[in-house]
Scaffold this active site. Sequence first.
Site, PDB file in Angstrom:
ATOM      1  N   TRP A 362       0.820  -1.203   0.000  1.00 18.88           N
ATOM      2  CA  TRP A 362       0.000   0.000   0.000  1.00 18.88           C
ATOM      3  C   TRP A 362       0.857   1.257   0.000  1.00 18.88           C
ATOM      4  O   TRP A 362       0.354   2.358  -0.250  1.00 18.88           O
ATOM      5  CB  TRP A 362      -0.932   0.001   1.211  1.00 18.88           C
ATOM      6  CG  TRP A 362      -0.219   0.103   2.535  1.00 18.88           C
ATOM      7  CD1 TRP A 362       0.678  -0.775   3.065  1.00 18.88           C
ATOM      8  CD2 TRP A 362      -0.357   1.153   3.496  1.00 18.88           C
ATOM      9  NE1 TRP A 362       1.113  -0.350   4.295  1.00 18.88           N
ATOM     10  CE2 TRP A 362       0.498   0.817   4.591  1.00 18.88           C
ATOM     11  CE3 TRP A 362      -1.112   2.318   3.558  1.00 18.88           C
ATOM     12  CZ2 TRP A 362       0.608   1.635   5.720  1.00 18.88           C
ATOM     13  CZ3 TRP A 362      -1.010   3.117   4.681  1.00 18.88           C
ATOM     14  CH2 TRP A 362      -0.155   2.774   5.748  1.00 18.88           C
ATOM     15  N   ASP A 363       2.163   1.096   0.265  1.00 19.95           N
ATOM     16  CA  ASP A 363       3.085   2.234   0.234  1.00 19.95           C
ATOM     17  C   ASP A 363       2.953   3.014  -1.072  1.00 19.95           C
ATOM     18  O   ASP A 363       3.067   4.244  -1.095  1.00 19.95           O
ATOM     19  CB  ASP A 363       4.543   1.763   0.312  1.00 19.95           C
ATOM     20  CG  ASP A 363       4.823   0.801   1.438  1.00 19.95           C
ATOM     21  OD1 ASP A 363       3.872   0.231   1.982  1.00 19.95           O
ATOM     22  OD2 ASP A 363       6.003   0.613   1.755  1.00 19.95           O
ATOM     23  N   GLU A 489       0.719  -2.550  12.404  1.00 21.70           N
ATOM     24  CA  GLU A 489       0.863  -4.002  12.360  1.00 21.70           C
ATOM     25  C   GLU A 489       1.099  -4.613  13.732  1.00 21.70           C
ATOM     26  O   GLU A 489       1.298  -5.829  13.836  1.00 21.70           O
ATOM     27  CB  GLU A 489       1.989  -4.361  11.391  1.00 21.70           C
ATOM     28  CG  GLU A 489       1.649  -3.975   9.953  1.00 21.70           C
ATOM     29  CD  GLU A 489       2.856  -4.008   9.033  1.00 21.70           C
ATOM     30  OE1 GLU A 489       3.947  -4.433   9.482  1.00 21.70           O
ATOM     31  OE2 GLU A 489       2.709  -3.606   7.870  1.00 21.70           O
ATOM     32  N   LYS A 593       3.236   0.196  16.195  1.00 20.99           N
ATOM     33  CA  LYS A 593       4.419   0.093  15.349  1.00 20.99           C
ATOM     34  C   LYS A 593       4.598   1.343  14.502  1.00 20.99           C
ATOM     35  O   LYS A 593       5.692   1.866  14.353  1.00 20.99           O
ATOM     36  CB  LYS A 593       4.304  -1.138  14.453  1.00 20.99           C
ATOM     37  CG  LYS A 593       5.491  -1.330  13.511  1.00 20.99           C
ATOM     38  CD  LYS A 593       5.292  -2.551  12.620  1.00 20.99           C
ATOM     39  CE  LYS A 593       6.494  -2.757  11.713  1.00 20.99           C
ATOM     40  NZ  LYS A 593       6.302  -3.901  10.789  1.00 20.99           N
ATOM     41  N   GLN A 594       3.516   1.818  13.904  1.00 23.38           N
ATOM     42  CA  GLN A 594       3.587   2.945  12.967  1.00 23.38           C
ATOM     43  C   GLN A 594       2.285   3.728  13.022  1.00 23.38           C
ATOM     44  O   GLN A 594       1.251   3.213  13.432  1.00 23.38           O
ATOM     45  CB  GLN A 594       3.829   2.439  11.553  1.00 23.38           C
ATOM     46  CG  GLN A 594       2.709   1.572  11.015  1.00 23.38           C
ATOM     47  CD  GLN A 594       3.180   0.592   9.961  1.00 23.38           C
ATOM     48  OE1 GLN A 594       3.945  -0.315  10.237  1.00 23.38           O
ATOM     49  NE2 GLN A 594       2.714   0.778   8.741  1.00 23.38           N
TER      50      GLN A 594
END
Length: 812
Positions: A362-363, A489, A593-594
């Site tokens: 998806w980046d 994630e 995580k992000q």
Amino acid sequence: MSSGRVFAVEPWVVREPRLDLDRMGQVESVFALSNGHIGLRGNLDEGEPHAMPGTYLNSFYERRPLPYAEGGYGYPESGQTIINVTNGKLIRLLVEDEPFDLRYGRLRRHERVLDLRAGTLSRDVEWESPAGRVVRVRSTRLVSLTQRAIAAIEYEVEVVDAPALVVLQSELVANEQLPSRNEADPRVEAALTDPLVAEQHGSAGAGAYLIHSTRRSGLRVAASMDHEVHGPETTEVTSEAAEDIARTTVIARLEPGKPLRLVKYLAYGWSSRRSLPALHDQVRAALAAARYTGWDGLAAEQRAYLDEFWETADVEIDGDAELQQAVRVATFHVLQAGARAERRAVGAKGLTGEGYDGHTFWDTETFCLPVLVHLAPHAAADLLRWRQSILPQAYERAEQLGLKGAAFPWRTIRGQECSGYWPAGTAAFHINADIADAVRRYVAATGDVVFEREVGLELLVATARLWRSLGHHDAAGEFRIDGVTGPDEYTAIVDNNVYTNLMAQQNLRYAADVAARHPRTAARFGVDAEEMASWRDAAKSMRIPYDEVLGVHPQSEGFTSHAVWDFENTPAHKYPLLLHVPYFDLYRKQVIKQADLVLAMQLRPDAFSPEQMRRNFAYYEALTVRDSSLSACTQAVVAAWTGHLDLAYDYLAEAALVDMDDLAGNSDHGVHIASMAGTWTAVVAGFGGMRMDEAGINFAPRLPPALSRISFGLKWQGRQLRVEIRPDEAEYRLVSGPPMRLHHHGDAIALDGEPQVLPIPALEPVEPVEQPHGRAPRSRLSGNGTRRTFPEIAMPQPIALGMEEEPLRQTG
């Protein structure tokens, strides 16, 4: 790893002033050249020493088994891995029968330079052989941005002290030996060992070619080379070819001051459909065009292409030379990844390394497309056309999952799902809304209605149908999307992830609006008024959780009720957590995580009030450990929007320097293309305050105190715009195109021939926010409030190398 910086800080070049074998992998990645079709890692011309030799073609892959401890319905049966194709970079040198190998003899000077304006990687070496012969080697390579199939190398060798017999061996090598992948499953290693099967080879004059096919994926690749040789009249040139190697040998006796110059032209092509003769003719024709253009012509075309690109794309930063360089490097790599991809994907590493098996995630849509739509919109359109081309596989995957519409793969090369871990793969359905958002952004930025009708609408219909079948109305009438995974994630299989629901909501609304604008095309896909109404109804009643007690949006249903991770007792060496902690423990704790909810605020700012944005940002800052390189750029944007300008500056630097300083310790696997793209976004959307939608483009610029000026350009609906931010004012200039209107901190302004200079409102003080213990970003400021300074790189000194039995030992 060696201490100190690898690269000198300069505005428009990346200079490695001395050889450092400990950093070779990182440098190979940063020095990689690509045009989106061909990728050449920055290996030494002679091939060795190396960290990872790499020559890649976009979407050229081999299939490999996906091992499971325990299988299940719907698990992908095989994966796809980008492979190292025929290496054409190799030019080996022998001086009086001694190989030019930097691990032996005496290295007097070694410098490499990546020129961001010329689009070339150059090298200057002076080397004394173990027998005392001194030679100077200069080389320059490029991967053409104008002739898609072409790469070229100019190579010059000169003897310094005495006449010498030199031999150049210019090669094409297939199935070259690679470092072990350290796979747990030997079947994977076996699948990727010698993946190319020889089909045809040949040589003539000063050139040769090799044609191979993959053992399992059924793809065919052709590589061809030709040479121009300029040297003494007695110079001899011969060529030969075998199954896995082709070689052109040049022999000359050189006098000091009279160099031997070789120009090597390379052509690559691959296909799953073309016959062997057709592919052979394709690369030979490309090679003929390159030779006709000549080295000087290719270099001039490359410079002209980049001059035009940088006229819009350049970001100027006054007050931080290191950051200035890093932002330009980042922008350059994003361009390289997508410039000539031409309806193929942009992987997470571009074509700079084999990290993530070369997969696209998806980046591409969430991080790369927002940059390309404003700097290289043709490339953005082609990436979305690639998504349209893999719709058949996405329809098939949705049917397999019992859903309607299309379920795009979480990770892939050619369209099939390659994620064997479904909680962080298949369950991350938000990728489908991310693709829809990229369509919306592209159409808004370009006004390309034809694209909207012919490409965008099909993608929007397919993804809207997925959401309508994946979600459901509960007893209270709210539309829920349960059992999914958002961007974070460390939190998987949740109900009503706010990011997913907000992006799906936008997807549903936008699909209905576009279908209504193009009713005849929509009818071809079976869309009627009733279905559009169902999309709007689901969007209107979308469940968006909110914690009334804490006054924040939980990342997903019940998230704020989970136990908070024990950050105080987690030592630094335990990060990244995924390498030291079971997912079971991560999934049930408040540890991120992000950026997830914070990314939702960046992409859907319309869904949050300013107060909600501030409270949410503070809450999630304290939980986000940034074990993903995707996080810092997003945190930079929202930190700037919420008034934390110094923190935004720190996060911007982290995103920009992730590969230049190897902050994640894995840049040897390839550069982090999404973080590089996010670097541009952190400047333009963060400090520039840019937001856009179908109604127009808006800016709310603010400059961090450490910087004195930021200037950036972008394209908007056929116009070229330049924005300059100073401490107390912003200037907007219409460089080209018809008059336009935009908003500055909420005030409408008209742009025509004259620049508009407007004051920047004073920033209200904000309470500091905290990060998890030990996870604050590296500060760009010293204790006295001035910008942190960095040690200078020591200029290269002669390195004494051992004889054959004593290889080079680096000292830092």
